[in-house]
Design a protein around this motif. Structure first.
Motif, short mmCIF file in Angstrom:
data_model
loop_
_atom_site.label_atom_id
_atom_site.label_comp_id
_atom_site.label_asym_id
_atom_site.label_seq_id
_atom_site.Cartn_x
_atom_site.Cartn_y
_atom_site.Cartn_z
N LYS A 4 0.82 -1.22 0.00
CA LYS A 4 0.00 0.00 0.00
C LYS A 4 0.85 1.27 0.00
CE LYS A 4 -4.02 -2.05 2.16
NZ LYS A 4 -4.91 -2.06 3.31
N LEU A 5 2.01 1.24 0.62
CA LEU A 5 2.86 2.44 0.69
C LEU A 5 3.33 2.90 -0.69
CD1 LEU A 5 4.17 4.59 2.44
CD2 LEU A 5 6.13 3.06 2.72
N PRO A 6 3.84 2.01 -1.56
CA PRO A 6 4.23 2.48 -2.89
C PRO A 6 3.06 3.09 -3.67
CG PRO A 6 5.19 0.34 -2.48
CD PRO A 6 4.23 0.61 -1.36
N LEU A 7 1.87 2.50 -3.52
CA LEU A 7 0.69 3.05 -4.19
C LEU A 7 0.34 4.42 -3.61
CD1 LEU A 7 -1.64 2.81 -6.19
CD2 LEU A 7 -2.92 1.61 -4.39
N VAL A 11 0.07 7.85 -5.72
CA VAL A 11 -1.17 8.64 -5.73
C VAL A 11 -0.89 10.06 -5.25
CG1 VAL A 11 -3.44 8.89 -4.63
CG2 VAL A 11 -2.73 6.67 -5.53
N THR A 12 -0.11 10.19 -4.19
CA THR A 12 0.23 11.52 -3.67
C THR A 12 0.95 12.34 -4.73
OG1 THR A 12 0.40 10.62 -1.43
CG2 THR A 12 1.42 12.77 -1.82
N LEU A 13 1.92 11.73 -5.38
CA LEU A 13 2.67 12.43 -6.43
C LEU A 13 1.76 12.81 -7.59
CD1 LEU A 13 5.35 13.47 -7.49
CD2 LEU A 13 5.85 11.16 -8.32
N ALA A 14 0.89 11.90 -8.00
CA ALA A 14 -0.03 12.19 -9.10
C ALA A 14 -0.99 13.32 -8.74
CB ALA A 14 -0.80 10.94 -9.49
N LEU A 58 1.83 7.83 -16.42
CA LEU A 58 2.81 6.74 -16.39
C LEU A 58 3.01 6.16 -14.99
CD1 LEU A 58 5.53 8.15 -18.82
CD2 LEU A 58 3.87 6.32 -19.27
N LEU A 59 2.75 6.96 -13.96
CA LEU A 59 2.88 6.48 -12.59
C LEU A 59 1.88 5.38 -12.23
CD1 LEU A 59 3.49 9.86 -10.75
CD2 LEU A 59 5.11 7.96 -10.94
N PHE A 60 0.84 5.21 -13.04
CA PHE A 60 -0.18 4.21 -12.75
C PHE A 60 -0.15 3.01 -13.68
CE2 PHE A 60 -1.84 7.97 -10.65
CZ PHE A 60 -2.01 7.44 -9.38
N VAL A 103 10.00 20.54 -3.54
CA VAL A 103 10.93 19.66 -2.81
C VAL A 103 10.24 18.36 -2.42
CG1 VAL A 103 12.30 19.45 -0.69
CG2 VAL A 103 12.37 21.57 -2.01
N VAL A 104 8.98 18.42 -1.99
CA VAL A 104 8.23 17.22 -1.65
C VAL A 104 8.05 16.36 -2.91
CG1 VAL A 104 5.95 16.35 -0.94
CG2 VAL A 104 7.07 18.19 0.35
N THR A 105 7.73 16.99 -4.03
CA THR A 105 7.58 16.27 -5.29
C THR A 105 8.88 15.60 -5.69
OG1 THR A 105 5.88 17.84 -5.98
CG2 THR A 105 6.92 16.53 -7.72
N PHE A 106 10.00 16.30 -5.52
CA PHE A 106 11.31 15.74 -5.81
C PHE A 106 11.56 14.50 -4.94
CE2 PHE A 106 15.83 15.20 -5.20
CZ PHE A 106 16.36 15.40 -6.48
N ALA A 107 11.29 14.62 -3.65
CA ALA A 107 11.52 13.51 -2.72
C ALA A 107 10.63 12.31 -3.06
CB ALA A 107 11.28 13.96 -1.29
N LEU A 108 9.37 12.56 -3.38
CA LEU A 108 8.46 11.46 -3.72
C LEU A 108 8.90 10.76 -5.00
CD1 LEU A 108 4.97 13.07 -2.96
CD2 LEU A 108 6.04 11.17 -1.74
N SER A 109 9.23 11.53 -6.02
CA SER A 109 9.63 10.91 -7.29
C SER A 109 10.96 10.18 -7.14
CB SER A 109 9.67 11.94 -8.42
OG SER A 109 10.55 12.99 -8.14
#
Length: 123
Positions: A4-7, A11-14, A58-60, A103-109
């Motif tokens: 569930k964590l990778p999903l 989802v958060t990034l998307a 592409l993330l999905f 920065v959050v987006t960078f960390a998530l990706s």
């Protein structure tokens, strides 16, 4: 939880990517201001929005998650550099919200790409 964590990360990034699309594609005054200030209005705003849309899709798709993460990482790296060199941390009195989001987006990706590193195949 391990699945569930990778999903949740994807989802958060998307959600972040899709939320910014609204501003880019509707030519919101803040978005136009930012891209004018860095000399990329309107084409940079539109192209960046298209790249972010493609990245979010592409993330999905299981086989392309790493590509979406890599595209996002590259795009957001440019945004962070623009904040550090031309825009500043705070844009239009936003208290640094855009920069923090970048920065959050960078960390998530980066995290997503790291988890998919074994799938990265350039050849």
């Amino acid at each position: 939880m391990k699945k569930k964590l990778p999903l949740l990360l994807r989802v958060t990034l998307a959600v972040i990517l899709i939320q910014t699309l609204i501003f880019k594609f509707t030519a919101h005054p803040d978005s136009v201001y930012i891209f004018k200030k860095v000399g990329l209005e309107p084409y940079g705003r539109i192209v960046t929005g298209i790249i972010e849309l493609i990245s979010g899709i592409l993330l999905f798709i299981p086989k392309t998650i790493w590509i979406g993460a890599m595209l996002t990482l590259g795009t957001i790296s440019g945004a962070i550099m623009m904040h550090l060199t031309r825009l500043g941390i705070e844009v239009n009195d936003d208290g640094g919200t855009l920069f923090i989001t970048a920065v959050v987006t960078f960390a998530l990706s980066a995290t997503i790409l790291w988890t998919k590193r074994r799938e990265v195949n350039f050849f």
